[in-house]
Design a protein around this motif. Structure first.
Motif, PDB file in Angstrom:
ATOM      1  N   ALA A 309     -21.386  62.276 -15.642  1.00 18.32           N
ATOM      2  CA  ALA A 309     -21.269  61.786 -17.019  1.00 18.32           C
ATOM      3  C   ALA A 309     -21.794  62.832 -18.006  1.00 18.32           C
ATOM      4  O   ALA A 309     -21.208  63.053 -19.071  1.00 18.32           O
ATOM      5  CB  ALA A 309     -22.035  60.472 -17.163  1.00 18.32           C
ATOM      6  N   CYS A 312     -19.207  65.451 -18.498  1.00 19.41           N
ATOM      7  CA  CYS A 312     -18.132  64.971 -19.371  1.00 19.41           C
ATOM      8  C   CYS A 312     -18.562  65.040 -20.833  1.00 19.41           C
ATOM      9  O   CYS A 312     -17.779  65.416 -21.717  1.00 19.41           O
ATOM     10  CB  CYS A 312     -17.760  63.526 -19.018  1.00 19.41           C
ATOM     11  N   ALA A 315     -18.077  68.304 -22.411  1.00 17.65           N
ATOM     12  CA  ALA A 315     -16.702  68.542 -22.863  1.00 17.65           C
ATOM     13  C   ALA A 315     -16.480  67.867 -24.212  1.00 17.65           C
ATOM     14  O   ALA A 315     -15.942  68.477 -25.147  1.00 17.65           O
ATOM     15  CB  ALA A 315     -15.712  68.034 -21.818  1.00 17.65           C
ATOM     16  N   GLN A 321     -11.208  67.368 -23.659  1.00 24.14           N
ATOM     17  CA  GLN A 321     -11.196  66.185 -22.798  1.00 24.14           C
ATOM     18  C   GLN A 321     -11.744  66.447 -21.394  1.00 24.14           C
ATOM     19  O   GLN A 321     -11.699  67.578 -20.894  1.00 24.14           O
ATOM     20  CB  GLN A 321      -9.753  65.687 -22.648  1.00 24.14           C
ATOM     21  N   ALA A 322     -12.198  65.357 -20.770  1.00 22.61           N
ATOM     22  CA  ALA A 322     -12.614  65.409 -19.373  1.00 22.61           C
ATOM     23  C   ALA A 322     -11.918  64.295 -18.609  1.00 22.61           C
ATOM     24  O   ALA A 322     -11.525  63.292 -19.195  1.00 22.61           O
ATOM     25  CB  ALA A 322     -14.128  65.242 -19.266  1.00 22.61           C
ATOM     26  N   VAL A 324     -12.115  62.045 -14.782  1.00 23.13           N
ATOM     27  CA  VAL A 324     -12.900  61.741 -13.581  1.00 23.13           C
ATOM     28  C   VAL A 324     -12.007  60.998 -12.607  1.00 23.13           C
ATOM     29  O   VAL A 324     -11.452  59.947 -12.944  1.00 23.13           O
ATOM     30  CB  VAL A 324     -14.126  60.859 -13.913  1.00 23.13           C
ATOM     31  N   PHE A 339     -19.577  54.367 -16.971  1.00 23.97           N
ATOM     32  CA  PHE A 339     -19.404  55.302 -18.086  1.00 23.97           C
ATOM     33  C   PHE A 339     -19.377  54.545 -19.412  1.00 23.97           C
ATOM     34  O   PHE A 339     -19.906  55.004 -20.411  1.00 23.97           O
ATOM     35  CB  PHE A 339     -18.106  56.109 -17.903  1.00 23.97           C
ATOM     36  N   GLN A 375     -11.246  60.592 -25.021  1.00 21.58           N
ATOM     37  CA  GLN A 375     -12.009  61.805 -24.734  1.00 21.58           C
ATOM     38  C   GLN A 375     -12.285  61.964 -23.244  1.00 21.58           C
ATOM     39  O   GLN A 375     -12.370  63.063 -22.730  1.00 21.58           O
ATOM     40  CB  GLN A 375     -13.316  61.775 -25.536  1.00 21.58           C
ATOM     41  N   ILE A 376     -12.448  60.810 -22.586  1.00 19.89           N
ATOM     42  CA  ILE A 376     -12.708  60.861 -21.147  1.00 19.89           C
ATOM     43  C   ILE A 376     -11.764  59.886 -20.447  1.00 19.89           C
ATOM     44  O   ILE A 376     -11.704  58.713 -20.813  1.00 19.89           O
ATOM     45  CB  ILE A 376     -14.169  60.478 -20.825  1.00 19.89           C
TER      46      ILE A 376
END
Ligand code: ADP
Ligand code: MG
Length: 714
Positions: A309, A312, A315, A321-322, A324, A339, A375-376
């Motif tokens: 986390a 991420c 980033a 962006q990230a 997972v 998250f 974003q993630i």
């Protein structure tokens, strides 16, 4: 003979040879031995040797070991009792010996007529008439025949391919193939390694006084040279990838700090020293202008997710962006929830993507990923499919990467490249890239694994990666108490569960692994669930298995996480990653069917809270020897590294790494345990060759990989 020779030619120049049934047949046989080209013949090394360089006088023949004698046939006859057989008596002046043949051709009987001279090779035993050889290998002498000057190699072979044919083909290949030295003198000399050509020749045709013991144990200097070369090819291949990566470009993620600090402030715990260390290693990589490929190892429950986390967030802080990725939907869902808990308060937009999602939801997710609204992104391998276009993917995290196997890991490596092409191009907005120039950027890659990788493995198969290790558990953890209980004492176990659940704890009941059939596994899970439900009318018993839809699974898991379900009956869908701290008891049925790593993973689902946790391994008697040993290892050790080492020893690297499907042996000659010194040396030499002798390095790779681009690929 002619056929063999022609086929050998076919191997040398396949394009010019007309298709021919016998060639095809021979090729198929050779392929079964893994022989496709001349160099494979060169590396088709003997299993053992026979000494036909000497004649032993019959009187001095030692009983029980194979020898060669030479003599004249004194008498030859067929007898019928107890079985039809040809009995030949030979003498050499020092003594006499009997040869017995139960299968023989009339031509052989004729050749063995009295007066014929012959050499026979075999083991002598004492029979009714003194020394006897049964079915010796022999040939009749015509005039003077010199003795061979080298030991006779015995090769691994396959049905329909004789030793003689194989020997001749290998001899010809040795003559045709350049055995030139690929190791620069400057690297070979300090290691005291034999020359390549000398080593190969010595292994195929050892001198009569060669040390048979070291040949057999593969510790002979010639063997060590071959093993070194194999390890060197592996290292060159892996380290080449490593260097190529360092030459590629990635987005530099500078440590901005505000978000990371905010998250750390909000966490209900403080990072352990090990977590702080690995986070700083990862952070330093992310700040580089070339892609990170780092493997984060940490035993089950060591706290890898929070580190992911943080990465991420780095980033996000940098405006990119990230993603997972987790191997199962249950785990992806759990990450998503975690998250969300940690990051939503910071105002960060998350998206959830799996294959099993309703279409509308999925399309919305794809849009959010492509537009950069999210974003993630958290999800299953669906995240890395072609239609997923990231606006600006700068970091990809793969959890439980060991579940993906060697091939997928390699595929992922190239997926990273594909991902980078998507990046920046998406939606054709032509966003100018920071310092990108003509070259595209690749995402940073963080792989996480709870299967600790023994040192020798990480030095070899993972030599293209950087490693970080979380080597301490979060504070307050108490080791899981493991019990081995025979299935006949099941009622006691049931009582224990009732007590634990009444005391406010929760428990898992893991159904037996049934490899032959998914349907059977499902049936067992349903039956177990029904039986336990009627056993515990006062408890809520849940069920989770692989055939449920992702929503059903998620529903059950969140009910269990919320404490609304007391006992969860589960298949191995919960094997990795599931984190429910209040669950303090686990029963694994038919534990003897599971592998070591699997048991350790499953056991890692408990012992995550402060309460004393227990894992009961129910086994069915009678227990086989291998299963008994496996269970004992898990019973005696809580240390994932030790369990991994035992697992590797028991299964070998091929299976351990999960490349079983490919069927290709990863290392044919070198043994990671026995040849650790060679591995370390090969690694150093590989670095030096790539730096100082790139041409020699390429020649060595060509020789060993023969057109394959990757060491691990079959
Ligand atoms: P794994 O390494 O197996 O993925 P997780 O990341 O799921 O482990 O962490 C296991 C549990 O430990 C989680 O509940 C997590 O919140 C908790 N945890 C992680 N780090 C710490 C810490 N430093 N102190 C206390 N608990 C922690
Ligand atoms: Mg995890």
């Amino acid at each position: 003979m002619k056929r063999v020779r022609r086929a050998a030619k076919a191997l040398a120049a396949p394009a010019r040879t007309a298709p021919d049934a016998s060639h095809a047949l021979l090729r198929a046989k050779l392929a079964r031995l893994g022989i496709h080209r001349d160099f494979d013949l060169v590396l088709h090394l003997p299993l053992r040797y026979e000494d036909e360089t000497r004649i032993v006088p019959i009187r001095e023949v030692p009983p029980g070991s194979p020898v060669q004698v030479e003599g004249t046939v004194l008498d030859s006859k067929i007898v019928f009792r107890p079985r039809r057989q040809l009995v030949v008596r030979i003498g050499d002046g020092s003594g006499e010996i009997t040869l017995r043949f139960f299968n023989f051709y009339p031509s052989q009987q004729k050749a063995l007529a009295p007066g014929a001279r012959l050499r026979a090779f075999g083991e002598v035993r004492t029979g009714m008439l003194g020394g006897e050889m049964t079915h010796p290998r022999f040939h009749v002498l015509h005039g003077e025949e010199p003795l061979p000057v080298a030991l006779t190699p015995i090769y691994p072979t396959t049905a329909g391919l004789s030793q003689g044919a194989l020997r001749r083909m290998i001899g010809e290949a040795l003559g045709r193939t350049g055995l030139d030295e690929t190791l620069p003198e400057a690297t070979r000399e300090p290691l005291g390694l034999e020359g390549f050509s000398a080593a190969v020749t010595a292994l195929h045709r050892p001198a009569p006084d060669a040390d048979e013991r070291s040949l057999a144990s593969r510790t002979h200097p010639s063997w060590r040279r071959i093993k070194f070369d194999e390890l060197l090819a592996q290292q060159l291949s892996m380290r080449k990838h490593y260097r190529e990566r360092k030459a590629k470009r990635a987005r530099q993620l500078a440590p901005a700090g505000a978000l990371v600090r905010a998250m750390l402030d909000h966490l209900p715990f403080r990072l352990t020293r090990a977590q702080i260390r690995v986070w700083s290693e990862i952070g330093a990589d992310l700040a580089q202008a070339h892609p990170m490929h780092r493997l984060l190892q940490g035993d089950v429950g060591s706290g890898k997710t929070v580190v992911a986390a943080l990465a991420c967030l780095r980033a996000v802080e940098n405006g990119v962006q990230a993603a997972v990725m987790a191997p199962t939907e249950i785990l992806a869902e759990q990450h998503y929830r975690k998250f969300r808990d940690w990051l939503s308060p910071l105002g960060i937009a998350l998206t959830w993507l799996t294959g099993g999602q309703p279409r509308k939801q999925r399309e919305a997710a794809l849009d959010a990923i492509a537009s950069g609204a999210t974003q993630i992104a958290v999800g299953t391998h669906a995240l890395f499919q072609e239609q997923v276009q990231f606006r600006s993917l700068a970091l990809a995290i793969v959890d439980e990467q060991h579940r993906f196997g060697v091939e997928q890991r390699l595929a992922l490596r190239s997926k990273g490249e594909a991902g980078s092409k998507g990046e920046g191009r998406s939606k054709g907005e032509g966003r100018p890239k920071s310092g990108g120039g003509a070259r595209t950027e690749e995402p940073h890659l963080l792989m996480m694994s709870a299967t600790p990788i023994p040192r020798t493995l990480s030095m070899s198969y993972y030599a293209d990666l950087d490693l970080s290790v979380i080597d301490e558990p979060p504070p307050g953890r108490r080791p899981v108490m493991t019990k081995l209980v025979a299935d006949s004492r099941r009622q006691e176990v049931v009582r224990r569960i009732r007590e634990a659940c009444r005391a406010g704890h929760q428990a898992y009941w893991v159904c037996p692994l049934i490899e032959e059939s998914d349907a059977l596994q499902l049936k067992t899970a349903l039956e177990t669930h029904a039986a336990l439900t009627s056993e515990f009318p006062d408890l809520r018993v849940g069920l989770v298995h692989g055939r449920m839809s992702s929503e059903e699974k998620a529903g059950v898991m969140s009910a269990f996480a919320a404490g609304a379900v007391h006992l969860l009956v589960a298949t191995t869908v919960i094997e990795v990653g599931v984190d429910i701290p209040n669950a303090a008891l686990m029963v694994i049925e038919h534990a003897e069917r599971f592998g070591l790593a699997q048991l350790h993973q499953l056991r890692g689902r408990v012992g995550r809270g402060a309460a004393e946790s227990v894992c009961i391994l129910l086994y069915q008697n009678p227990l086989g020897e291998a299963a008994r040993r496996r269970l004992r290892v898990v019973y005696e050790s809580a240390d994932g590294f030790e369990i991994a080492r035992q697992d590797l020893l028991a299964r070998g690297p091929g299976e351990y790494l999960g490349s079983r499907q490919s069927g290709a042996p990863l290392l044919r000659f070198a043994d990671l345990e026995q040849d650790q010194d060679l591995l370390a040396a090969a690694r150093q030499v590989a670095e030096r060759m790539l730096r100082d002798f790139p041409e020699a390095a390429q020649r060595h790779l060509d020789r060993w990989l023969g057109g394959r681009s990757d060491f691990l690929k079959a």
